[in-house]
Write a protein that holds these residues in place. Sequence first.
Motif, PDB file in Angstrom:
ATOM      1  N   LEU A 182       0.823  -1.202   0.000  1.00 19.74           N
ATOM      2  CA  LEU A 182       0.000   0.000   0.000  1.00 19.74           C
ATOM      3  C   LEU A 182       0.862   1.259   0.000  1.00 19.74           C
ATOM      4  N   GLU A 183       1.926   1.218   0.781  1.00 17.13           N
ATOM      5  CA  GLU A 183       2.817   2.375   0.860  1.00 17.13           C
ATOM      6  C   GLU A 183       3.500   2.625  -0.483  1.00 17.13           C
ATOM      7  N   GLN A 184       3.925   1.562  -1.156  1.00 11.79           N
ATOM      8  CA  GLN A 184       4.581   1.720  -2.444  1.00 11.79           C
ATOM      9  C   GLN A 184       3.616   2.287  -3.477  1.00 11.79           C
ATOM     10  N   ARG A 185       2.395   1.811  -3.475  1.00  9.49           N
ATOM     11  CA  ARG A 185       1.397   2.312  -4.414  1.00  9.49           C
ATOM     12  C   ARG A 185       1.083   3.780  -4.140  1.00  9.49           C
ATOM     13  N   LEU A 186       1.016   4.150  -2.875  1.00  9.65           N
ATOM     14  CA  LEU A 186       0.752   5.540  -2.525  1.00  9.65           C
ATOM     15  C   LEU A 186       1.911   6.426  -2.951  1.00  9.65           C
ATOM     16  N   GLN A 187       3.124   5.947  -2.763  1.00 10.43           N
ATOM     17  CA  GLN A 187       4.303   6.723  -3.147  1.00 10.43           C
ATOM     18  C   GLN A 187       4.364   6.899  -4.666  1.00 10.43           C
ATOM     19  N   ALA A 195       4.080  11.639   1.439  1.00 13.02           N
ATOM     20  CA  ALA A 195       4.933  12.446   2.305  1.00 13.02           C
ATOM     21  C   ALA A 195       4.177  12.938   3.527  1.00 13.02           C
ATOM     22  N   ALA A 196       2.893  13.268   3.353  1.00  4.84           N
ATOM     23  CA  ALA A 196       2.096  13.810   4.450  1.00  4.84           C
ATOM     24  C   ALA A 196       1.815  12.774   5.539  1.00  4.84           C
ATOM     25  N   VAL A 197       1.738  11.491   5.161  1.00  8.08           N
ATOM     26  CA  VAL A 197       1.426  10.453   6.155  1.00  8.08           C
ATOM     27  C   VAL A 197       2.631   9.568   6.445  1.00  8.08           C
ATOM     28  N   GLU A 198       3.818   9.995   6.032  1.00 11.34           N
ATOM     29  CA  GLU A 198       5.012   9.178   6.251  1.00 11.34           C
ATOM     30  C   GLU A 198       5.231   8.909   7.729  1.00 11.34           C
ATOM     31  N   GLY A 199       4.964   9.922   8.576  1.00 10.09           N
ATOM     32  CA  GLY A 199       5.144   9.710  10.015  1.00 10.09           C
ATOM     33  C   GLY A 199       4.253   8.607  10.550  1.00 10.09           C
ATOM     34  N   LEU A 200       3.005   8.572  10.101  1.00  3.86           N
ATOM     35  CA  LEU A 200       2.087   7.516  10.526  1.00  3.86           C
ATOM     36  C   LEU A 200       2.530   6.170   9.984  1.00  3.86           C
ATOM     37  N   LEU A 201       2.967   6.134   8.731  1.00  2.00           N
ATOM     38  CA  LEU A 201       3.418   4.877   8.138  1.00  2.00           C
ATOM     39  C   LEU A 201       4.619   4.321   8.902  1.00  2.00           C
ATOM     40  N   GLN A 202       5.550   5.169   9.256  1.00  2.59           N
ATOM     41  CA  GLN A 202       6.709   4.730  10.034  1.00  2.59           C
ATOM     42  C   GLN A 202       6.267   4.193  11.386  1.00  2.59           C
ATOM     43  N   LEU A 259      -5.398  16.100  17.642  1.00  6.77           N
ATOM     44  CA  LEU A 259      -4.397  15.038  17.568  1.00  6.77           C
ATOM     45  C   LEU A 259      -2.990  15.614  17.571  1.00  6.77           C
ATOM     46  N   ARG A 260      -2.781  16.701  16.829  1.00 12.71           N
ATOM     47  CA  ARG A 260      -1.457  17.334  16.781  1.00 12.71           C
ATOM     48  C   ARG A 260      -1.057  17.853  18.159  1.00 12.71           C
ATOM     49  N   ALA A 261      -2.001  18.455  18.867  1.00  7.92           N
ATOM     50  CA  ALA A 261      -1.712  18.986  20.196  1.00  7.92           C
ATOM     51  C   ALA A 261      -1.307  17.891  21.167  1.00  7.92           C
ATOM     52  N   ASN A 262      -1.790  16.677  20.923  1.00  3.84           N
ATOM     53  CA  ASN A 262      -1.473  15.548  21.793  1.00  3.84           C
ATOM     54  C   ASN A 262      -0.372  14.658  21.230  1.00  3.84           C
ATOM     55  N   GLY A 263       0.283  15.118  20.154  1.00  2.00           N
ATOM     56  CA  GLY A 263       1.433  14.404  19.625  1.00  2.00           C
ATOM     57  C   GLY A 263       1.119  13.095  18.947  1.00  2.00           C
ATOM     58  N   SER A 264      -0.087  12.946  18.396  1.00  2.00           N
ATOM     59  CA  SER A 264      -0.464  11.680  17.765  1.00  2.00           C
ATOM     60  C   SER A 264       0.077  11.593  16.343  1.00  2.00           C
ATOM     61  N   PRO A 265       0.615  10.442  15.941  1.00  2.00           N
ATOM     62  CA  PRO A 265       1.068  10.274  14.558  1.00  2.00           C
ATOM     63  C   PRO A 265      -0.074  10.302  13.553  1.00  2.00           C
ATOM     64  N   TYR A 266      -1.313  10.178  14.023  1.00  2.00           N
ATOM     65  CA  TYR A 266      -2.457  10.231  13.118  1.00  2.00           C
ATOM     66  C   TYR A 266      -2.781  11.657  12.676  1.00  2.00           C
ATOM     67  N   ALA A 267      -2.173  12.656  13.313  1.00  2.00           N
ATOM     68  CA  ALA A 267      -2.495  14.046  12.991  1.00  2.00           C
ATOM     69  C   ALA A 267      -2.218  14.370  11.532  1.00  2.00           C
TER      70      ALA A 267
END
Length: 226
Positions: free
Chosen positions: A33-38, A46-53, A152-160
């Motif tokens: 899925l990640e390869q197809r998205l890339q 790039a926007a969800v790379e943090g969540l993917l990691q 989510l960003r305020a609470n440091g969530s990777p889903y933000a």
Amino acid sequence: MSDHDQSGAFGYSMLSALLLYPEPELLAELPELEQRLQDRLPQWHAAVEGLLQHLRRTPLIDLQQQYVMTFDRNPSHSLHLFEHIHGESRDRGQAMVDLLAEYSKNGMQMVGNDLPDYVPLFLEFLSQLEQEQAERMLGDAIHVLAYIGRKLRANGSPYAGLFELLETVSPVAAEELAEPPVRDMDEALETFGPGADGIEPLLAPTLAGGAHPVHFYPKAAAPQRH
């Protein structure tokens, strides 16, 4: 659909999958899925790379515990759109009926026990629409989605980053939300019926009727992006 429409449809479907409760199947399919998205939507990747990691590097049991704490135990992160607008008041029940009618009108039939305002379900719905219609629906909902992203960003969530991506691609600029009414489950239970656990409201199978326009807060026209 055009190639552009198909890329957008794939993107919304991918985001929907990433927002579901983590299961072994998702982690197994993540590299593909990640390869197809890339390949197809590199800016989205790039926007969800943090969540993917985060999903790649974290043990499944920890991912599942974090997911529950993030989305099920924190009302400000709820993945139910209308909860942030109406709480559990009677207005939420009608809003869900209207959204369900919008799904049906566009050929999407719900299965399972999810409420229609569940964000992964809403994103999957967007993936089935033509680009212009998907953008219109996203623009209607972006005020709520951006609100969840900020919390989510305020609470440091990777889903933000996922919600911030949706705000970036929305044709409408997000407006601030007011606080929803005090939670009142009685109306939702009356309208949708209790779930298997006797607590959470589920869609009653008899719901139908005329479709009404789906209104996401704020109801006034939001400024368009240029």
